[in-house]
Write an enzyme that holds these catalytic residues in place. Structure first.
Site, mmCIF file in Angstrom:
data_model
loop_
_atom_site.group_PDB
_atom_site.id
_atom_site.type_symbol
_atom_site.label_atom_id
_atom_site.label_comp_id
_atom_site.label_asym_id
_atom_site.label_seq_id
_atom_site.Cartn_x
_atom_site.Cartn_y
_atom_site.Cartn_z
ATOM 1 N N HIS A 7 5.637 6.069 -2.603
ATOM 2 C CA HIS A 7 6.133 4.751 -3.014
ATOM 3 C C HIS A 7 5.341 3.651 -2.317
ATOM 4 O O HIS A 7 4.583 3.923 -1.385
ATOM 5 C CB HIS A 7 7.613 4.606 -2.641
ATOM 6 C CG HIS A 7 7.833 4.459 -1.163
ATOM 7 N ND1 HIS A 7 7.789 5.541 -0.291
ATOM 8 C CD2 HIS A 7 8.063 3.364 -0.402
ATOM 9 C CE1 HIS A 7 7.990 5.107 0.941
ATOM 10 N NE2 HIS A 7 8.152 3.790 0.902
ATOM 11 N N HIS B 18 0.852 -1.192 0.000
ATOM 12 C CA HIS B 18 0.000 0.000 0.000
ATOM 13 C C HIS B 18 0.885 1.238 0.000
ATOM 14 O O HIS B 18 2.089 1.145 0.225
ATOM 15 C CB HIS B 18 -0.894 0.007 1.254
ATOM 16 C CG HIS B 18 -0.082 0.018 2.515
ATOM 17 N ND1 HIS B 18 0.362 -1.148 3.108
ATOM 18 C CD2 HIS B 18 0.402 1.035 3.261
ATOM 19 C CE1 HIS B 18 1.084 -0.840 4.178
ATOM 20 N NE2 HIS B 18 1.130 0.489 4.295
#
EC number: 3.1.4.58
Length: 181
Positions: free
Chosen positions: A120, A39
């Site tokens: 990221h 995630h």
């Protein structure tokens, strides 16, 4: 007390593609993140009182970032690709705007602002450097520098619960907040 964070959760298709690329990084000393748990973390809250969940949800409903198209491309390492501690895939889209608003709203509830935000998804952590890593990782980073895990429409953020266990963390959605249209 619950351990909590705020995230953008990924689609099953992106999880599948990440799982495929992770196989190349299955090297001794690297702990891979289960693909379905990958995630984008917008804000780590740490341990919070369960009674704060409603206040956090109410604050997050004030996010004004509109839904956006996000891409998950390129592969690299923090702090660098020569001696990485974290292996990541870059997240493209209005994650910086989303993070800035989430940080501001959480600061209003008493949470400290975090430092620099680098959008990221973490796919692995390097536990200890090995000769095999020193040989293989530079080649893998070069091979996957233009990697594309796909795109998705980001239309919500989630308040997540993290339960630490002997086999790694387990994540559960506490609240999902739709982004304003």
């Amino acid at each position: 007390m619950i351990r909590a964070f705020i995230s953008v959760n990924l689609t099953p298709e992106i999880h599948r593609k990440i799982g495929e690329v992770e196989q190349s990084f299955n090297i001794k000393g690297i702990r891979l993140v289960e693909p379905e748990m990958v995630h984008v973390t917008l804000k780590f809250l740490g341990n919070i009182e369960e009674s704060m969940v409603g206040d956090i949800e109410a604050a997050l409903k004030n996010v004004t970032v509109k839904p956006f198209l996000a891409g998950f491309r390129s592969l690299g390492g923090f702090p660098n690709t020569r001696s990485p501690r974290v292996i990541w895939i870059g997240a493209q889209g209005d994650f910086n705007g989303l993070n800035e608003q989430v940080e501001g709203l959480m600061e209003g509830l008493g949470f400290k602002r975090e430092g620099r935000f680098e959008p990221h998804v973490t796919i692995g952590r390097v536990k200890f450097p090995t000769p095999e890593q020193k040989q293989k990782l530079p080649q893998l980073f070069e091979k996957y520098k233009d990697y594309d895990a796909g795109s998705m429409y980001v239309d919500s953020i989630c308040l997540m619960k993290s339960t630490l266990g002997p086999n790694g963390p387990k994540y559960d959605v506490l609240k999902e907040i739709k982004l304003a249209r």
